[in-house]
Design an enzyme around this catalytic site. Structure first.
Site, PDB file in Angstrom:
ATOM      1  N   GLY A  71       0.754  -1.115  -0.008  1.00  0.00           N
ATOM      2  CA  GLY A  71      -0.163  -0.028   0.008  1.00  0.00           C
ATOM      3  C   GLY A  71       0.646   1.166  -0.019  1.00  0.00           C
ATOM      4  O   GLY A  71       1.982   1.181  -0.335  1.00  0.00           O
ATOM      5  N   PHE A  73       0.176   5.639   1.628  1.00  0.00           N
ATOM      6  CA  PHE A  73       0.560   6.253   2.628  1.00  0.00           C
ATOM      7  C   PHE A  73      -0.976   6.168   3.469  1.00  0.00           C
ATOM      8  O   PHE A  73      -1.851   6.168   2.774  1.00  0.00           O
ATOM      9  CB  PHE A  73       0.666   7.992   2.673  1.00  0.00           C
ATOM     10  N   TYR A  75      -2.884   7.311   7.607  1.00  0.00           N
ATOM     11  CA  TYR A  75      -2.698   7.805   9.038  1.00  0.00           C
ATOM     12  C   TYR A  75      -3.097   6.804  10.160  1.00  0.00           C
ATOM     13  O   TYR A  75      -4.204   6.287   9.969  1.00  0.00           O
ATOM     14  CB  TYR A  75      -3.536   9.074   9.229  1.00  0.00           C
ATOM     15  N   HIS A  76      -2.228   6.590  11.293  1.00  0.00           N
ATOM     16  CA  HIS A  76      -2.729   6.179  12.374  1.00  0.00           C
ATOM     17  C   HIS A  76      -2.684   7.032  13.303  1.00  0.00           C
ATOM     18  O   HIS A  76      -1.904   7.859  13.719  1.00  0.00           O
ATOM     19  CB  HIS A  76      -1.967   5.065  12.705  1.00  0.00           C
ATOM     20  N   SER A 142      -8.574   0.746   6.435  1.00  0.00           N
ATOM     21  CA  SER A 142      -7.411   0.744   5.450  1.00  0.00           C
ATOM     22  C   SER A 142      -7.042  -0.587   5.784  1.00  0.00           C
ATOM     23  O   SER A 142      -7.040  -0.977   7.018  1.00  0.00           O
ATOM     24  CB  SER A 142      -6.476   1.881   5.458  1.00  0.00           C
ATOM     25  N   ILE A 143      -6.633  -1.426   4.687  1.00  0.00           N
ATOM     26  CA  ILE A 143      -5.770  -2.599   4.776  1.00  0.00           C
ATOM     27  C   ILE A 143      -4.274  -2.696   4.257  1.00  0.00           C
ATOM     28  O   ILE A 143      -4.434  -2.098   3.032  1.00  0.00           O
ATOM     29  CB  ILE A 143      -6.538  -3.857   4.382  1.00  0.00           C
ATOM     30  N   VAL A 156      -5.182  -4.231   9.506  1.00  0.00           N
ATOM     31  CA  VAL A 156      -6.526  -3.267   9.238  1.00  0.00           C
ATOM     32  C   VAL A 156      -6.577  -2.511  10.200  1.00  0.00           C
ATOM     33  O   VAL A 156      -6.416  -2.505  11.524  1.00  0.00           O
ATOM     34  CB  VAL A 156      -7.695  -4.136   8.930  1.00  0.00           C
ATOM     35  N   CYS A 173      -3.898   6.416   0.538  1.00  0.00           N
ATOM     36  CA  CYS A 173      -3.802   5.368  -0.069  1.00  0.00           C
ATOM     37  C   CYS A 173      -3.302   5.724  -1.630  1.00  0.00           C
ATOM     38  O   CYS A 173      -3.833   5.005  -2.669  1.00  0.00           O
ATOM     39  CB  CYS A 173      -5.113   4.601  -0.399  1.00  0.00           C
TER      40      CYS A 173
END
EC number: 2.3.1.181
Length: 208
Positions: A71, A73, A75-76, A142-143, A156, A173
């Site tokens: 994948g 970029f 954000y977390h 997002s995965i 995920v 993404c």
């Protein structure tokens, strides 16, 4: 039996990555059981192996980690629940197929959203989980994964109640048209993170 490892505080990304890799090594060596890490991260932008530098727009003093997942970029941060399954796809009747595994992760999220009367969908030629709203299609999860000798890591990220403004520092993404949302935004209410974690655990065993 899969061990669930729940981190009770927002953890720095690099620390969680080391934990994943250590567990992967232990599984390969026969010294550790399969595990699922369930956690929140401290603010971080992560770049997968397909990320391009121009997809990072403004880091807002948020750390950037280049990592080995698939994948681009993302954000977390606090309010986003992440599960990192470190499991062996070659055992327990599982299928040694990366696409099938990614689809199963999406199904896990979609099933969990049903508890909030939210209809999650997958979209052809994209990876992740989306919702269709009156304001258009938005991404809610997002995965990004990597598999080594059929043992999975990464996983995920589900937007439960994060600060969505922080996604503006990247092109999520790699798609400039991507709009992100969260369970909290869709329902216009606060969500109990522990309740959602319990749902994920319950639904995980129905798929894996």
């Amino acid at each position: 039996m899969v061990e669930w490892i729940e981190i009770q505080y927002p953890i720095e990304y690099g620390e969680a990555y080391k934990m994943m890799k250590s567990r992967l090594t232990g599984i390969l060596n026969g010294t550790a059981s399969e595990a699922v890490f369930i956690l929140e991260h401290q603010d971080v932008y992560t770049a997968g192996i397909s990320a391009k530098n121009d997809e990072l727009l403004n880091c807002y003093d948020i750390p950037v980690h280049h990592t080995d997942r698939g994948g681009k970029f993302t954000y977390h941060g606090p309010g986003q629940i992440i599960i990192y399954p470190v499991i062996n796809l070659a055992v327990n009747g599982r299928v040694k197929d990366i696409r099938n595994y990614v689809n199963n992760l999406a199904s896990l999220v979609i099933n969990s959203l049903k508890f909030f009367n939210i209809t999650g969908i997958t979209v052809q030629d994209t990876i992740g989980v989306w919702i269709d709203s009156e304001f258009g299609r938005k991404k809610i999860a997002s995965i990004g994964v990597r598999i080594h000798k059929w043992i999975t890591y990464h996983g995920v990220a589900i937007n439960v109640c994060p600060d969505l403004k922080k996604f503006k520092g990247i092109i999520p993404c790699g798609d400039r048209d991507t709009i992100v949302t969260s369970i909290s935004e869709l329902l216009d209410q606060k969500i109990d993170l522990d309740y959602y974690k319990a749902i994920l655990k319950q639904e995980f065993y129905k798929i894996f």
